[in-house]
Write an enzyme that holds these catalytic residues in place. Structure first.
Site, mmCIF file in Angstrom:
data_model
loop_
_atom_site.group_PDB
_atom_site.id
_atom_site.type_symbol
_atom_site.label_atom_id
_atom_site.label_comp_id
_atom_site.label_asym_id
_atom_site.label_seq_id
_atom_site.Cartn_x
_atom_site.Cartn_y
_atom_site.Cartn_z
ATOM 1 N N TYR A 20 -3.505 0.402 -9.685
ATOM 2 C CA TYR A 20 -2.108 1.232 -9.427
ATOM 3 C C TYR A 20 -0.928 0.454 -9.221
ATOM 4 O O TYR A 20 0.197 1.323 -9.071
ATOM 5 C CB TYR A 20 -2.200 2.575 -8.765
ATOM 6 C CG TYR A 20 -2.345 2.031 -7.282
ATOM 7 C CD1 TYR A 20 -1.789 1.894 -6.414
ATOM 8 C CD2 TYR A 20 -3.771 2.155 -6.831
ATOM 9 C CE1 TYR A 20 -1.729 1.374 -5.057
ATOM 10 C CE2 TYR A 20 -4.012 1.385 -5.289
ATOM 11 C CZ TYR A 20 -3.159 1.378 -4.657
ATOM 12 O OH TYR A 20 -3.325 0.934 -3.340
ATOM 13 N N LYS A 24 -14.731 -2.770 3.487
ATOM 14 C CA LYS A 24 -15.431 -1.590 3.295
ATOM 15 C C LYS A 24 -17.003 -1.504 3.591
ATOM 16 O O LYS A 24 -17.609 -0.541 3.897
ATOM 17 C CB LYS A 24 -15.349 -1.130 1.786
ATOM 18 C CG LYS A 24 -13.696 -0.541 1.539
ATOM 19 C CD LYS A 24 -13.679 0.187 0.019
ATOM 20 C CE LYS A 24 -12.065 0.600 -0.235
ATOM 21 N NZ LYS A 24 -12.163 1.149 -1.515
ATOM 22 N N SER A 63 -0.622 3.920 0.881
ATOM 23 C CA SER A 63 -1.292 4.875 1.866
ATOM 24 C C SER A 63 -0.461 5.659 3.076
ATOM 25 O O SER A 63 -0.287 6.805 3.139
ATOM 26 C CB SER A 63 -2.354 4.418 2.440
ATOM 27 O OG SER A 63 -3.169 3.930 1.475
ATOM 28 N N THR A 69 -9.774 -0.529 3.611
ATOM 29 C CA THR A 69 -9.530 -1.148 2.441
ATOM 30 C C THR A 69 -10.278 -2.637 2.111
ATOM 31 O O THR A 69 -10.691 -3.019 3.139
ATOM 32 C CB THR A 69 -8.380 -1.040 1.817
ATOM 33 O OG1 THR A 69 -8.114 -1.213 0.460
ATOM 34 C CG2 THR A 69 -7.374 -1.922 2.393
ATOM 35 N N ASP A 98 -13.644 7.537 -1.755
ATOM 36 C CA ASP A 98 -13.242 6.921 -3.123
ATOM 37 C C ASP A 98 -13.962 7.904 -4.351
ATOM 38 O O ASP A 98 -13.467 7.890 -5.327
ATOM 39 C CB ASP A 98 -13.523 5.565 -3.203
ATOM 40 C CG ASP A 98 -12.618 4.788 -2.480
ATOM 41 O OD1 ASP A 98 -11.375 5.216 -2.084
ATOM 42 O OD2 ASP A 98 -12.871 3.667 -1.841
ATOM 43 N N ASN A 154 -14.748 4.122 3.248
ATOM 44 C CA ASN A 154 -13.310 3.854 3.406
ATOM 45 C C ASN A 154 -12.391 4.872 4.326
ATOM 46 O O ASN A 154 -11.269 4.799 4.392
ATOM 47 C CB ASN A 154 -12.654 4.112 1.916
ATOM 48 C CG ASN A 154 -12.728 5.492 1.554
ATOM 49 O OD1 ASN A 154 -13.498 6.345 2.053
ATOM 50 N ND2 ASN A 154 -11.584 6.101 0.742
ATOM 51 N N SER A 207 0.819 -1.090 0.043
ATOM 52 C CA SER A 207 -0.016 0.150 0.061
ATOM 53 C C SER A 207 0.801 1.250 -0.169
ATOM 54 O O SER A 207 1.780 1.226 0.747
ATOM 55 C CB SER A 207 -0.970 0.061 1.239
ATOM 56 O OG SER A 207 -1.796 1.166 1.264
ATOM 57 N N GLY A 237 -16.255 -5.556 -13.554
ATOM 58 C CA GLY A 237 -16.603 -6.188 -12.315
ATOM 59 C C GLY A 237 -17.668 -5.720 -11.855
ATOM 60 O O GLY A 237 -18.052 -4.496 -12.387
ATOM 61 N N GLY A 289 -5.319 4.055 -11.122
ATOM 62 C CA GLY A 289 -5.744 4.268 -9.963
ATOM 63 C C GLY A 289 -4.907 5.281 -9.047
ATOM 64 O O GLY A 289 -5.302 5.507 -7.903
#
Length: 420
Positions: free
Chosen positions: A194, A54, A14, A50, A90, A75, A12, A114, A215
């Protein structure tokens, strides 16, 4: 206590993003197989959430605000004196990404790959922005949805979103069983993966000269918005772009290709110091992995065997980030090598004119022991190098400082124009 709640978080970004926004606050990664006790104990000030949690977090919350209530997924959670409030950033992260990349949804035919929570976020944004038609495709379609096999029959799409993990690290070579060429009206492909920075789907879109958006910007902007909730603050509109560019340059590999003796290893080392990247010499990595010198591999096993070993090394290091990579001269002979290297990298061709190249000493170069081979190799490979590269540096001068400045300027321009 701030952080990210999820199941697999080792890759991640983040933590990097949040600590760049508020470096006095540590941002933790909470990898949990069960969220029950964590949320019941409420020993945190604010967290991001995440996959796969969620939706699972919602029963633990006291309030769910705004679009999070509509979408049924959260999120961002803020703990205010023991009261948990859930938000969804998001949605606005995706909205910002599309706007920044000049992608309008109004009156557009959209395909969404999806049907999970991310897909629902995209669907809501498409409806809110008056998309003309929305097709949802999935391996296990629900009522009103289509199977992925129907992709090529829905050939009027103008925008495609990928909301699946297909092509995500470590399965970088995974792809869909369809061809983007079947969509004659296609304008843009948005893949919310991403890592890698460019999935196989996005690389195909780039070859077709379509807008190809990953992303990463959505990730950055949703984190900026979440941090505003976390710390009850506001950031300038430019903050997302600044962090995005910094993170992108940090995560990108800078890959050098070119003829033997063109200076790939030397400039990889120089660039590594400039951008604080680890140097990877693929030929040396291969020798280390196999325990045998390259000229011995050629002599005892032949070039075909060497190329198989080379592709294994490419696969290993192309999936990594923040490297300055020097390749062997023949890496471009296998198109799969180039596709892998492009997933996380900018490819720079050090183009040394033949008249200069022939004056160099080809010692320890298995294919150049006969000097006549140099011209044959140059003529055969030159167009492959040109076709494979993102940036071409013609080395008519051997002035090191000048070449480095040109490389630096080209990288900056590439990131500002091609990636943003």
């Amino acid at each position: 206590m701030f952080g990210l709640l999820g199941k697999k978080l080792s890759h991640s970004f983040s933590k990097t993003i949040h600590e760049s926004l508020q470096n006095e606050h540590k941002y933790n990664l909470y990898e949990l197989d069960s969220i029950d006790s964590f949320l019941k104990e409420r020993q945190f000030k604010a967290i991001n959430v995440t996959i796969p949690y969620k939706e699972d977090v919602i029963p633990y919350l006291d309030n769910v605000e705004g679009v999070a209530k509509v979408l049924g997924n959260v999120n961002t959670i803020v703990n205010t004196n023991g009261t948990l409030t859930g938000y969804n950033t998001d949605y606005d992260g995706l909205k910002f990404t599309l706007s920044h990349n000049g992608i309008s949804l109004k009156d557009k035919v959209v395909i969404i790959l999806g049907n999970g929570s991310t897909s629902r976020t995209i669907q809501h944004l498409c409806k809110a922005n008056l998309a003309k038609k929305i097709y949802v495709l999935a391996r296990n379609p629900k009522h009103g949805e289509y199977h992925l096999d129907a992709f090529e029959t829905l050939n009027t799409a103008q925008i495609i979103f990928n909301a699946t993990p297909v092509g995500m690290f470590p399965n970088n070579t995974d792809s869909f069983d369809f061809d983007l060429n079947s969509e004659s009206s296609l304008e843009a492909v948005v893949d919310l993966v991403y890592n890698p920075l460019h999935s196989k789907l996005l690389l195909q879109a780039r070859k077709l000269n379509l807008k190809a958006v990953n992303g990463l910007m959505m990730l950055v902007h949703q984190a900026v918005l979440a941090s505003e909730y976390f710390h009850n603050t506001k950031y300038p509109a430019s903050k997302t772009i600044d962090i995005y560019k910094t993170l992108l340059l940090q995560e990108l590999n800078i890959v050098f290709i070119g003829m033997p003796m063109s200076g790939k290893t030397h400039y990889a080392k120089l660039i590594s110091k400039l951008y604080k990247k680890e140097v990877i010499d693929l030929d040396k990595a291969l020798v280390l992995a196999e325990g045998i010198q390259i000229d011995t591999i050629f002599k005892n096993y032949g070039e075909n065997h060497f190329r198989l070993l080379e592709s294994k090394i490419v696969d290993k290091y192309a999936k990594q980030h923040n490297k300055a990579i020097s390749t062997g001269g023949g890496v471009i002979l296998n198109p799969d090598n180039i596709e892998l290297l492009k997933q996380n990298g900018i490819i720079i061709f050090l183009d040394v004119p033949f008249e200069i190249l022939k004056s160099f000493n080809p010692k320890n170069r298995p294919l150049l022991q006969n000097k006549d081979n140099l011209k044959k190799l140059f003529d055969y490979r030159h167009n492959l190098y040109v076709d494979s590269c993102d940036i071409r540096i013609i080395k008519k001068s051997l002035n090191e400082d000048l070449i480095i400045k040109r490389i630096e300027a080209e990288i900056d321009e590439y990131i500002n124009i091609k990636w943003t």
